[in-house]
Design a protein around this motif. Structure first.
Motif, PDB file in Angstrom:
ATOM      1  N   SER A  55      56.161 -59.047  35.968  1.00  0.00           N
ATOM      2  CA  SER A  55      57.065 -60.058  36.498  1.00  0.00           C
ATOM      3  C   SER A  55      57.417 -61.066  35.411  1.00  0.00           C
ATOM      4  O   SER A  55      56.643 -61.281  34.469  1.00  0.00           O
ATOM      5  N   ARG A  56      58.575 -61.681  35.538  1.00  0.00           N
ATOM      6  CA  ARG A  56      58.999 -62.676  34.549  1.00  0.00           C
ATOM      7  C   ARG A  56      58.137 -63.931  34.688  1.00  0.00           C
ATOM      8  O   ARG A  56      58.268 -64.686  35.637  1.00  0.00           O
ATOM      9  N   ALA A 100      61.373 -55.854  33.518  1.00  0.00           N
ATOM     10  CA  ALA A 100      61.861 -57.234  33.465  1.00  0.00           C
ATOM     11  C   ALA A 100      61.307 -57.985  32.264  1.00  0.00           C
ATOM     12  O   ALA A 100      61.690 -59.129  32.023  1.00  0.00           O
TER      13      ALA A 100
END
Length: 346
Positions: free
Chosen positions: A165-166, A206
């Motif tokens: 995840s970012r 991502a």
């Protein structure tokens, strides 16, 4: 031997594989327990330990040393809390998410007279120890270039959300990058400048999953690369000097052995197979040398030995907060270099 009472901040892969086996094996440590949020696992393998339900309850206990082995984005917050609670700490890589955070932790530990170490265990890999020994002998002559790789073939995304995840701690630059950067700085010192190519190559990723960093020194350069699309690996360590070359694969067996449940020892641990021996091709006293070089044994125990002596006998920790800060400076410069497409002078 004075025991250092130690607690982990998680008992996932890193706690189970890289820390608990050595803390329980080394007679100078007492593994007190771990903070466990959902699954309670540590007492299954270490029945005399505690499972803490919160960070506060862990920090309130009689603990000397806290291992901050949680996701990178939490390192600064948890490490700062542990220092303010008067605990010595070890922080996994990446040390923090920013240089400013690294500087604050370094200053806080120093002001409180506490030990702060960064867990750069790859300095004690068998392959890197062998590379370091060859380079230190000067048998290659003046260095012209070096290249370190940490390559894999894994096009799939990790099931661990914090890795994909970012967030400020995600991406290969802050996952595998710190290993490569630390090894380069440990061997060659701090560079004059850096140029970086940082990309996303996996479908639906991502976060960055490819890095190519070029460190510039006064008379040589060092390239650091990591990728998830290397099906046929080339040597992970390549050093070319004015007299000769040394090539070595990444062959350390410790991680695989620990994942398989093997316990460390001081005699047979960390030995690579002869098939992984490096190749030395150089010249000495007018004679050409072209041979395989036996690999030195690796052992993460040496990190914990140095850590124990630092806490008990007030010696320097094996990997200092200054070391961690320098790695973060390279990481931040690499991010800026990639964004601006230019060399960053340090």
């Amino acid at each position: 031997m004075q025991k250092v009472k130690t607690a982990l901040l998680s008992y996932g892969m890193s706690g189970k594989v890289f820390h608990a086996p050595f803390l329980s094996f080394h007679t100078g440590f007492e593994l007190v327990g771990s903070w466990e949020r959902s699954q309670k696992k540590i007492q299954e393998e270490y029945p005399d330990t505690k499972s803490y339900s919160s960070l506060d309850s862990l920090l309130e206990d009689d603990i000397d040393l806290v291992i901050v082995n949680t996701p990178v984005e939490t390192h600064f917050e948890y490490a700062k809390k542990a220092l303010l609670a008067g605990k010595h700490i070890v922080v996994e890589k990446a040390f923090t998410t920013t240089v400013a955070e690294a500087e604050e932790l370094h200053a806080l530990a120093k002001s409180k007279g506490l030990k702060l170490a960064v867990f750069q265990n790859r300095r004690w890999d068998s392959d890197f120890k062998t590379v370091k020994a060859i380079y230190s002998q000067g048998i290659l002559g003046d260095l012209v270039e070096a290249e370190f790789h940490f390559d894999r073939y894994n096009p799939n995304l990790s099931p661990k959300q914090h890795k994909e995840s970012r967030n400020p701690g995600a991406g290969i630059l802050k996952d595998l990058g710190p290993h490569l950067i630390d090894q380069a700085l440990h061997l060659f010192g701090f560079p004059d400048a850096v140029f970086a190519d940082i990309r996303i190559t996996r479908s639906h990723s991502a976060v960055d999953d490819y890095i190519d960093l070029l460190l510039y020194y006064s008379s040589f350069s060092v390239r650091l690369k990591a990728s998830f699309f290397v099906r046929e690996a080339i040597p992970s360590y390549v050093l070319h000097g004015k007299k000769g070359s040394f090539l070595k694969s990444r062959g350390d067996v410790q991680e695989d052995d620990l994942k398989a449940g093997k316990k460390p020892d001081l005699i047979h641990w960390g030995k690579e197979t002869p098939a992984q021996e490096g190749i030395l091709h150089t010249e000495k006293d007018g004679a050409i040398i072209h041979k395989k070089v036996p690999t030195l044994s690796g052992n993460y125990y040496d990190f914990f030995e140095g850590l124990h002596d630092a806490i008990v006998y007030d010696k320097q920790v094996p990997v200092t907060s200054e070391d961690g800060l320098k790695v973060m400076q390279i990481i931040e410069a690499s991010i800026q270099s990639n964004q601006e497409k230019r060399v960053m002078f340090l």
